[in-house]
Structure formats: C-alpha cells, structure tokens
Design an enzyme around this catalytic site. Sequence first.
Site, PDB file in Angstrom:
ATOM      1  N   GLN A  40     133.023   4.553 -91.174  1.00 53.71           N
ATOM      2  CA  GLN A  40     133.419   3.399 -91.981  1.00 53.71           C
ATOM      3  C   GLN A  40     134.918   3.451 -92.296  1.00 53.71           C
ATOM      4  OE1 GLN A  40     130.898   3.576 -95.435  1.00 53.71           O
ATOM      5  NE2 GLN A  40     131.591   5.598 -96.064  1.00 53.71           N
TER       6      GLN A  40
ATOM      7  N   PHE B  95     126.412  12.119-101.791  1.00 51.27           N
ATOM      8  CA  PHE B  95     126.433  11.261-100.607  1.00 51.27           C
ATOM      9  C   PHE B  95     125.870  11.998 -99.402  1.00 51.27           C
ATOM     10  CE2 PHE B  95     129.280   8.968 -97.342  1.00 51.27           C
ATOM     11  CZ  PHE B  95     128.348   7.963 -97.154  1.00 51.27           C
TER      12      PHE B  95
ATOM     13  N   HIS C  28     130.146   7.782 -92.100  1.00 54.53           N
ATOM     14  CA  HIS C  28     129.106   7.221 -92.965  1.00 54.53           C
ATOM     15  C   HIS C  28     127.845   8.052 -92.786  1.00 54.53           C
ATOM     16  CE1 HIS C  28     126.759   3.422 -94.451  1.00 54.53           C
ATOM     17  NE2 HIS C  28     126.348   4.539 -95.026  1.00 54.53           N
TER      18      HIS C  28
ATOM     19  N   LYS D 217     122.114  12.304 -99.794  1.00 51.10           N
ATOM     20  CA  LYS D 217     121.442  11.032 -99.528  1.00 51.10           C
ATOM     21  C   LYS D 217     121.295  10.808 -98.026  1.00 51.10           C
ATOM     22  CE  LYS D 217     122.215   6.057 -99.838  1.00 51.10           C
ATOM     23  NZ  LYS D 217     123.196   5.010-100.174  1.00 51.10           N
ATOM     24  N   GLU D 218     122.366  11.073 -97.277  1.00 52.12           N
ATOM     25  CA  GLU D 218     122.320  10.886 -95.823  1.00 52.12           C
ATOM     26  C   GLU D 218     121.369  11.887 -95.170  1.00 52.12           C
ATOM     27  OE1 GLU D 218     123.869   8.503 -93.793  1.00 52.12           O
ATOM     28  OE2 GLU D 218     124.077   7.556 -95.749  1.00 52.12           O
TER      29      GLU D 218
ATOM     30  N   LYS E  85     117.657  10.770 -96.078  1.00 51.06           N
ATOM     31  CA  LYS E  85     117.261   9.508 -95.449  1.00 51.06           C
ATOM     32  C   LYS E  85     117.244   9.593 -93.930  1.00 51.06           C
ATOM     33  CE  LYS E  85     118.253   4.547 -95.417  1.00 51.06           C
ATOM     34  NZ  LYS E  85     119.130   3.463 -95.940  1.00 51.06           N
ATOM     35  N   HIS E  86     118.223  10.287 -93.348  1.00 46.90           N
ATOM     36  CA  HIS E  86     118.371  10.275 -91.891  1.00 46.90           C
ATOM     37  C   HIS E  86     118.242  11.655 -91.247  1.00 46.90           C
ATOM     38  CE1 HIS E  86     119.703   6.090 -92.065  1.00 46.90           C
ATOM     39  NE2 HIS E  86     120.544   6.425 -93.020  1.00 46.90           N
TER      40      HIS E  86
ATOM     41  N   ASN F 131     132.644  10.443-100.082  1.00 49.04           N
ATOM     42  CA  ASN F 131     131.945   9.344-100.739  1.00 49.04           C
ATOM     43  C   ASN F 131     133.027   8.359-101.176  1.00 49.04           C
ATOM     44  OD1 ASN F 131     130.551   7.581-102.388  1.00 49.04           O
ATOM     45  ND2 ASN F 131     129.341   9.174-103.394  1.00 49.04           N
ATOM     46  N   VAL F 132     133.267   7.350-100.360  1.00 48.00           N
ATOM     47  CA  VAL F 132     134.384   6.434-100.590  1.00 48.00           C
ATOM     48  C   VAL F 132     134.231   5.693-101.914  1.00 48.00           C
ATOM     49  CG1 VAL F 132     135.637   4.439 -99.668  1.00 48.00           C
ATOM     50  CG2 VAL F 132     134.753   6.187 -98.113  1.00 48.00           C
TER      51      VAL F 132
END
Length: 228
Positions: free
Chosen positions: A36, A108, A60, A111-112, A115-116, A98-99
């Site tokens: 990003q 951040f 990202h 979370k990634e 989730k992924h 974490n922008v």
Amino acid sequence: MGVTGMTYMFTMVFSLIVLILSSSTVGYDYFQFTQQYQPAVCNSNPTPCNDPTDKLFTVHGLWPSNRNGPDPEKCKTTALNSQKIGNMTAQLEIIWPNVLNRSDHVGFWEKEWIKHGTCGYPTIKDDMHYLQTVIRMYITQKQNVSAILSKAAIQPNGTNRPLVDIENAIRRGTNNTKPKFKCQKNTRTTTELVEVTLCSDRDLKKFINCPHGPPQGSRFSCPSSVQY
C-alpha cells in the site's frame, strides 16, 4: 458379517476419514503480496493519519488466495507470539508499518497473521515464518513496488500518469506478469493509486499473473490515469 458387509463398512469408514481430512484442510491456489502507498492510504481514509507518511509502498499483507471461490481466512486461532519477533522488529517497522496507527505495528502484524497467515500452511509454517517470508520477499528478493517503479524512473511526485505505464514498469520487474491495482478517491476527489499486488504461485517460487482485480465500476477500480 459377510464379505459384502465388511467391504461396505470399510468403504464407509474410509469415506468418513477422507471427508474429515478434507474439511480440515484449507485450500488456496496462489499468494497475493499486497503493498500500500502510504500517502494514498491516509488520503482516502475517513480518519486522518496521526503521523507523517513516507512516500513508499509498504506491505499490507501476504494472503493465500483462490482464483475461484472465497479466499481462506482465520484458519487457526493461533495468536502471534510477539515475544519471538526480536531482531526482526526494526526491519518490519520499516517495510510493514501500521500506517493508520504507528503506535501499534505488532497489532497490525498479528491481525494479518490471524486473518491470512494461518491459512498459508504448508508454504507458511508458523507465525515467525510468516514474518520472515515477508522480509525475504520485500528485501532479499526485491519485491518492493517503490523500488521497481523507481528503477523505471516513475517517482511519487503526486502527478497523474497513465496506469499502463505503471503496469509496464512492474511487469519488467516481475518477469512480465500482471499485477493487480486498487485505487480510491481521496478527500479532494482525485483518484489515487492505493495498492499494488504482486502474485506468486502457491509455493512462492515464481511470479504469476494476478487472476483478477476489483470489479469494473467498483469504488476500488482504477481509471486509465491515476495519481502517484
């Protein structure tokens, strides 16, 4: 029980085992390595970023994905063990910040991961391997969109430019494979390039063409000319 009955029972048990195993295995076809552009992320976000942004594409996430059907998410409940990040922290804070909230980089990454990253087995072994893989791809393998564009003399000066020029530059840096773009209007209603995704096979061995981008007409689709 006769031979026929035993054969039937064996077949049923075998089928049940296969069903259980297949239901617990999450499938994916390829990986998306999405980066990003920090200023565009902040410009298009309803809540302004608190800290100044760098004119860089930073990570990202690294996402196991499917060409058809939904992408896998939250395949395990394993949390990120932040105590083990250690000397990776300095690199990660630069390439994967974490922008939107620079006081919570670890949140951040977690979370990634949840989730992924948890869906990337067997290519991604665990949480630390997930972080190490991102560092390797961005730094060692030079899958850094900002560097790829800079090499093609495309600099982030905030001007409008043909999207095809950006695509061609990225193709030259990724064995002529097609990237994926995400654009969004900023607070001045100018359409900016927000994300670039590089796609790799499911083993992260080679680049592949990204199967599809945002649907035409969606708020994330890109026009022929974008600001970067």
